[in-house]
Design an enzyme around this catalytic site. Structure first.
Site, PDB file in Angstrom:
ATOM      1  CE  LYS A 105      56.903 -52.509 -34.455  1.00 22.65           C
ATOM      2  NZ  LYS A 105      57.976 -51.782 -33.772  1.00 22.65           N
ATOM      3  CE  LYS A 110      58.885 -55.575 -35.848  1.00 27.07           C
ATOM      4  NZ  LYS A 110      59.520 -54.624 -35.001  1.00 27.07           N
TER       5      LYS A 110
HETATM    6  C1  PBG Z   1      60.361 -51.299 -31.555  1.00 27.12           C
HETATM    7  C2  PBG Z   1      60.640 -52.593 -32.153  1.00 27.12           C
HETATM    8  C3  PBG Z   1      60.074 -53.836 -31.832  1.00 27.12           C
HETATM    9  C4  PBG Z   1      60.646 -54.767 -32.702  1.00 27.12           C
HETATM   10  C5  PBG Z   1      61.545 -54.088 -33.512  1.00 27.12           C
HETATM   11  N1  PBG Z   1      61.511 -52.736 -33.177  1.00 27.12           N
HETATM   12  C6  PBG Z   1      59.175 -54.213 -30.724  1.00 27.12           C
HETATM   13  C7  PBG Z   1      57.788 -53.750 -30.630  1.00 27.12           C
HETATM   14  O1  PBG Z   1      57.234 -53.079 -31.484  1.00 27.12           O
HETATM   15  O2  PBG Z   1      57.212 -54.067 -29.600  1.00 27.12           O
HETATM   16  C8  PBG Z   1      60.334 -56.223 -32.727  1.00 27.12           C
HETATM   17  C9  PBG Z   1      61.291 -57.075 -33.474  1.00 27.12           C
HETATM   18  C10 PBG Z   1      61.143 -58.526 -33.245  1.00 27.12           C
HETATM   19  O3  PBG Z   1      60.181 -59.012 -32.631  1.00 27.12           O
HETATM   20  O4  PBG Z   1      62.040 -59.239 -33.705  1.00 27.12           O
HETATM   21  N2  PBG Z   1      61.553 -50.609 -31.272  1.00 27.12           N
END
Ligand code: PBG
Length: 333
Positions: free
Chosen positions: A203, A256
């Site tokens: 991520k 992601k």
């Molecule tokens: C963290 C989380 C995030 C997203 C999914 N899980 C936000 C982040 O890391 O700031 C982002 C998903 C999206 O932008 O669609 N719980």
């Protein structure tokens, strides 16, 4: 003799016959936002078509998803109150736990996944215990630093509570080192050795999460997430992250965001052929498509199906996407 690839493009039937990559609603995981702060649905301005839903509306939405041929959803919760340790996340009566129970009672066949992170539940908006906010302060670590092992202890407890509520898959998204192992151990010890973990294993620290933070009301009040999420310049490091999570017990891997990281999806697919791979088509990617479509600048249906096909072609088995409901309807024709 000239090689003529156009021979196979002559009719829609021929084109369909030789298509290498196809999309299916069954490959989608639809994100759903459940809120304890409102009795009515609240639109998310930067994500047209997506709403924060109260508990009863969430059940109806899950039923609609299942009817559309979608096999899985992932839940994000907006609690009534937030605090420094994100206690609602670990509360048996926390908003996500209530939503899981209600959905599983109404649509038992739907695979219900739970996002496992603290950023939606902490008042500072960070993904875990922040250095200095709960008393302890390590002067060697920067202001706003998310404490790794202290956070993992909480995540492990949250995982068990989500499992007890009936979640089918837990999905740690905070990029703490060792989180998967901590969660696996806790689940096993609590009698949930059968419960799979989908890890947000690679991520990135991305600008594309902007609209989600409006949706989940989880914008960090200070600092950012660059000390735990990955640097956008790194692809080889993603393989290191995946390998660690596999060794700790991850059952599904994830990359992601998706669009700016198709090479990472591809490399992951090659390096870990034995594991299911998910791509997260994130909120900012959704918002860009919606904004251009609203202006009449692109054909939404064509562009969405093309993007999702691209993610599958790059190597994703599963796609978390806010387009899930629309795309499922378009695919049925
Ligand atoms: C963290 C989380 C995030 C997203 C999914 N899980 C936000 C982040 O890391 O700031 C982002 C998903 C999206 O932008 O669609 N719980």
């Amino acid at each position: 003799m000239m090689d003529r690839p156009r021979r196979l493009r002559l009719t829609p039937q021929l084109r369909a016959l030789v298509r290498e990559t196809t999309l299916d609603a069954g490959d989608f995981i639809a994100p759903i936002f459940v809120t304890a702060q409102s009795k009515t649905a609240r639109p998310i301005t930067s994500m047209p078509g997506v709403q924060q839903l109260p508990l009863d509306a969430v059940v109806a939405e899950a039923e609609t998803m299942a009817r559309a041929g979608i096999r899985a959803i992932i839940l994000f919760g907006i609690p009534a109150a937030k605090d420094a340790t994100g206690s609602d996340a670990a509360a048996p009566e926390g908003i996500v736990q209530r939503a899981v129970r209600a959905i599983k009672a109404a649509v038992p066949e739907l695979v219900v996944m739970t996002d496992l992170c603290l950023c939606e539940y902490t008042d500072h908006g960070h993904c875990g215990i922040v250095n200095g906010t709960t008393g302890k302060r390590d002067p060697r670590l920067p202001e706003g630093y998310v404490l790794n092992d202290e956070t993992n202890e909480i995540l492990a407890r949250v995982a068990v509570v989500q499992a007890q509520a009936g979640a089918d898959v837990v999905a740690p998204s905070g990029m703490m080192d060792g989180a998967v192992a901590a969660i696996r151990d806790a689940l096993d010890a609590a009698g949930y050795a059968h419960l799979p973990i989908m890890s947000y294993s690679a991520k990135y620290a991305s600008g594309f999460y902007g609209p989600f933070r409006e949706a989940a009301q989880g914008t960090p009040q200070f600092g950012d997430r660059s000390s735990h999420q990955m640097d956008p310049g790194n692809a080889r490091e993603a393989l290191r992250e995946h390998a660690l999570d596999v060794s700790e017990g991850a059952d599904i891997l994830m990359v992601k965001p998706a669009l700016a990281y198709l090479d990472v999806i591809h490399a992951t697919r090659e390096a870990f052929p034995e594991l299911p791979l998910a791509a997260y088509n994130v909120s900012g990617e959704y918002a860009m498509v919606k904004a251009a479509a609203q202006q009449g600048w692109i054909d939404e249906r064509r562009v969405v199906l093309e993007l999702l096909t691209g993610m599958r072609r790059a190597g994703a088995d599963l796609i978390l996407t806010y387009h899930a409901k629309d795309a499922a309807a378009w695919l049925r024709g």
